[in-house]
Design an enzyme around this catalytic site. Structure first.
Site, PDB file in Angstrom:
ATOM      1  N   LYS A 116      -2.971  -1.691   5.255  1.00 45.95           N
ATOM      2  CA  LYS A 116      -1.876  -2.655   5.192  1.00 45.95           C
ATOM      3  C   LYS A 116      -1.258  -2.877   6.574  1.00 45.95           C
ATOM      4  CE  LYS A 116      -0.468  -1.979   0.364  1.00 45.95           C
ATOM      5  NZ  LYS A 116      -1.593  -1.150  -0.064  1.00 45.95           N
ATOM      6  N   GLU A 200       9.060  -1.214   4.854  1.00 47.15           N
ATOM      7  CA  GLU A 200       9.495  -2.613   4.917  1.00 47.15           C
ATOM      8  C   GLU A 200      10.861  -2.787   4.268  1.00 47.15           C
ATOM      9  OE1 GLU A 200       5.303  -5.075   4.622  1.00 47.15           O
ATOM     10  OE2 GLU A 200       6.448  -4.717   2.793  1.00 47.15           O
ATOM     11  N   HIS A 235       6.023  -0.644 -10.004  1.00 50.25           N
ATOM     12  CA  HIS A 235       5.283  -1.362  -8.959  1.00 50.25           C
ATOM     13  C   HIS A 235       3.863  -1.705  -9.386  1.00 50.25           C
ATOM     14  CE1 HIS A 235       8.673  -0.261  -6.527  1.00 50.25           C
ATOM     15  NE2 HIS A 235       8.401   1.021  -6.658  1.00 50.25           N
ATOM     16  N   ARG A 292     -11.411  -6.945  -2.624  1.00 50.58           N
ATOM     17  CA  ARG A 292     -12.187  -6.666  -3.838  1.00 50.58           C
ATOM     18  C   ARG A 292     -11.795  -7.669  -4.906  1.00 50.58           C
ATOM     19  NH1 ARG A 292      -8.105  -4.572  -6.955  1.00 50.58           N
ATOM     20  NH2 ARG A 292      -6.538  -3.303  -5.897  1.00 50.58           N
TER      21      ARG A 292
END
Length: 671
Positions: A116, A200, A235, A292
């Site tokens: 990421k 973040e 999440h 993917r």
């Protein structure tokens, strides 16, 4: 085109790939662990190879063993599915080094987008807006804490190599940061073999919108529009739909072109998903790219009419994409619901056990973009184990618009019945009736904001539910109402199971238990009239029941009101299904349990089967209410056990690394 492929995965995705390959005339090889020896995906493939123990690190994460299985069976290509090794650059490279086609992007693309942090740096160079945060390589806890303080709370810690909601925590204050960071890193290393994280700013009302991209080896890249995956718990996505409600053509094109640019920047080939966080004003930020196929890919198939698994196989074999961007169109609206073995009322904890009864809706699909579709990887009698994701099936529906799709999903959920584990079916039914959802007021906090409606307090079973169970019990022992006589062929009155008595009077008491409450049902017949009495209220009662494969379809008339339900009786447990809602009643056998030992008191017990991965206390320690005592891991997710009150640790029954069963006493705590 390939003649044989190996599927390096399990569950519904392995079954899905096997089905598409069969249509294309391609033979398939399944791999399986100890826990999956009799799994549905093994039966779905032409051949199968045993690869190791039940824990993923002993089997599905063993790249060397999977490659050896491909060589041994003569498979020319490996489809990685999603999860496990699907985004592992070393595995993709090992496939190439061994002359086996990896059905996915090149290892270099996975390396660029699999992290990421690296992906965000790449997007920053490309001018794609990013959420404020730290995406670098410095993983020192003190440094990360400083970065979180700089960004401002709340912040989101995410595993850099992660996905599926694993290795992710929302942190509300500086005091919580270090514990949350440690937990994220443990979960990340367990699930992905990489404990790096990024930090973040946490957006207060974000929508999760992702773009499906596809590229071939000839340099062609397209986007197959967007999916809205905002409805999440822990999440992890619960409901996905396409197209995203309220999406304008201008914004769709902007996001699609950004996603294509991201794919081209890394020389992407195959199916991929570029995920964005979108704010209410329409601004969007790059979040990550999943290199993917995604769990939610069926909704894209339903609105475009294309089989994305077939595209994967053809592109991996060197064929070009079958269409250009200009030829792609959106038709109608599609929604997917994930049916999980979990307990929404207990924080969505996974539920482990055998599927004693499993009934899914009819798979009605006239074309790929019409009807109702069921993608599943388990069957009745299978066991939901603690080793893998607890998904039972995916329900996918298509409608000419969102309103019709929602209506069809409600019906599909009503037709889904599971006994043996707790499920989220009733919870999903409430979601599809929630005002925020139906009005498309979507964001990733929808579930938390609507907890009162979505997770209501348990209600006592209605007299109607009790009446349906009584009808099933009477039918189970062959007893019928006079209205059922015409179904019998015999004219001999002694053959009738209608409780006839010389005095024309029949009385019976039935004991039930509703949670912790005992229910006494009085059933009486006088002449041809039946009466059911519960809580002092009497009701005229007639019924009709049909039985098929252990399921009783009951029709009851109670005080002149007709209703229908499905009833499953398993030993001392009864489950009543009514339009997606389930009522659980017990049929206590006091004689059977007369010798049972008294349950121990003063102990903290395991909420599910799992493994102890961390102990925070020692015998003799004094603890405060809410203090962390230990951390368990089940299905690759961490669950923290805290002290319910102030007290002293009298005894600890397990050590780090021990496997524990559901309900096992973990710690003895004295006040």
């Amino acid at each position: 085109m390939f003649t044989k492929i190996l599927i390096a995965n399990r569950g519904e995705i392995a079954c899905r790939v096997a089905a598409t390959a069969r249509k294309m005339g391609i033979r398939t090889v399944a791999v399986y662990s100890d826990a999956d020896a009799n799994a549905a995906h093994v039966a779905a493939c032409d051949e199968s190879v045993y690869i190791g123990g039940s824990e993923p690190r002993q089997s599905y994460l063993r790249a060397d063993v999977i490659l050896e299985a491909a060589k041994k069976t003569g498979a020319q290509a490996i489809h990685p599915g999603y999860g496990f090794l699907s985004e592992n650059e070393a595995f993709a490279q090992a496939c190439a080094d061994n002359g086996i086609t990896f059905i996915g992007p090149p290892a270099s693309s996975i390396a660029a987008m699999g992290s990421k942090s690296a992906a965000k740096a790449l997007m920053e160079k490309a001018g794609v807006p990013l959420v404020p945060g730290y995406h670098g390589e410095n993983q020192d806890p003190d440094f990360l804490q400083q970065e979180a303080n700089r960004i401002g709370y709340p912040v989101l810690i995410k595993a850099s190599a992660g996905g599926g909601g694993k290795g992710m925590r929302i942190v509300q204050s500086e005091a919580e940061f270090k514990d949350a960071l440690s937990s994220c890193k443990r979960e990340a290393i367990s699930s992905f073999g990489d404990d790096r994280v990024l930090v973040e700013r946490y957006l207060s009302k974000p929508r999760h919108i992702e773009i499906q991209v596809f590229a071939d080896s000839q340099g062609n890249t397209v986007y197959l529009f967007e999916r809205d995956c905002s409805v999440q718990r822990r999440h992890q996505k619960v409901i996905e739909e396409a197209p995203a409600p309220g999406m304008t053509e201008e914004r769709r094109q902007q996001m699609g072109e950004a996603a294509v640019a991201a794919a081209k920047a890394v020389g992407y080939v195959g199916a991929g998903t570029v995920e964005f966080i979108a704010e209410p004003d329409g601004r969007f930020y790059f979040m990550e790219m999943n290199t993917r196929l995604q769990v939610e890919h069926p909704v894209t198939e339903m609105i475009t009419g294309y089989d994305l698994v077939e595209w994967q196989l053809r592109v991996a074999a060197g064929e070009p994409l079958p269409v250009t961007q200009a030829a792609l169109q959106i038709k109608g609206h599609a929604i997917e619901s994930r049916i999980y073995a979990e307990n929404p009322e207990k924080g969505f904890l996974p539920s482990i056990g055998q599927l004693h009864y499993l009934h899914l809706p009819e798979h009605v699909k006239f074309e790929i973009n019409e009807g109702t579709r069921v993608d599943g990887g388990v069957r009745q009698g299978d066991t939901i184990s603690p080793f893998y994701d607890p998904m039972i099936a995916k329900l996918i529906v298509w409608g000419k618009d969102r309103e019709q799709a929602i209506a069809r999903m409600k019906q599909a959920l009503a037709d889904t019945q599971v006994v043996g584990v707790n499920t989220n079916i009733a919870f999903l039914g409430r979601l599809f009736s929630n005002n925020a959802f139906t009005s498309a007021d979507l964001d990733t906090g929808l579930i938390e904001k609507n907890t009162e409606q979505l997770l209501p307090k348990a209600q006592a079973a209605s007299v109607t539910s009790v009446a349906h169970l009584v009808a099933a019990l009477l039918s189970k022992r062959g007893q019928m109402t006079p209205s059922s006589h015409q179904q019998q062929h015999s004219t001999d009155p002694w053959d009738l199971n209608d409780t006839w008595r010389v005095a024309s009077v029949f009385n019976e008491t039935i004991h039930l238990r509703d949670g912790e409450t005992d229910c006494i049902v009085q059933l009486a017949r006088s002449g041809q009239e039946w009466t059911l009495t519960l809580n002092g209220q009497s009701h005229a009662f007639t019924w009709r029941v049909t039985e098929n494969d252990g399921r009783f379809a009951t029709q009851v008339c109670l005080a002149g009101v007709n209703s229908s339900m499905s009833v499953i009786v398993q030993g001392e447990d009864a489950y009543l299904f009514d339009q997606g809602q389930v009522t659980h009643l017990q049929l206590p056998d006091d004689l059977h349990h007369s010798a049972d030992e008294q349950a121990h008191g003063g102990g903290l017990v395991a909420p599910m089967p799992g493994k102890i991965i961390s102990l925070a206390v020692n015998t003799g320690d004094t603890v405060k209410a809410g203090q962390t005592l230990l951390v368990m891991e089940a299905m690759k997710m961490e669950h923290t056990i805290t002290s319910p009150s102030d007290g002293k640790i009298e005894e600890i029954f397990y050590a780090v690394g021990d496997q524990v069963s559901d309900g096992a006493e973990l710690i003895k705590l004295s006040e």
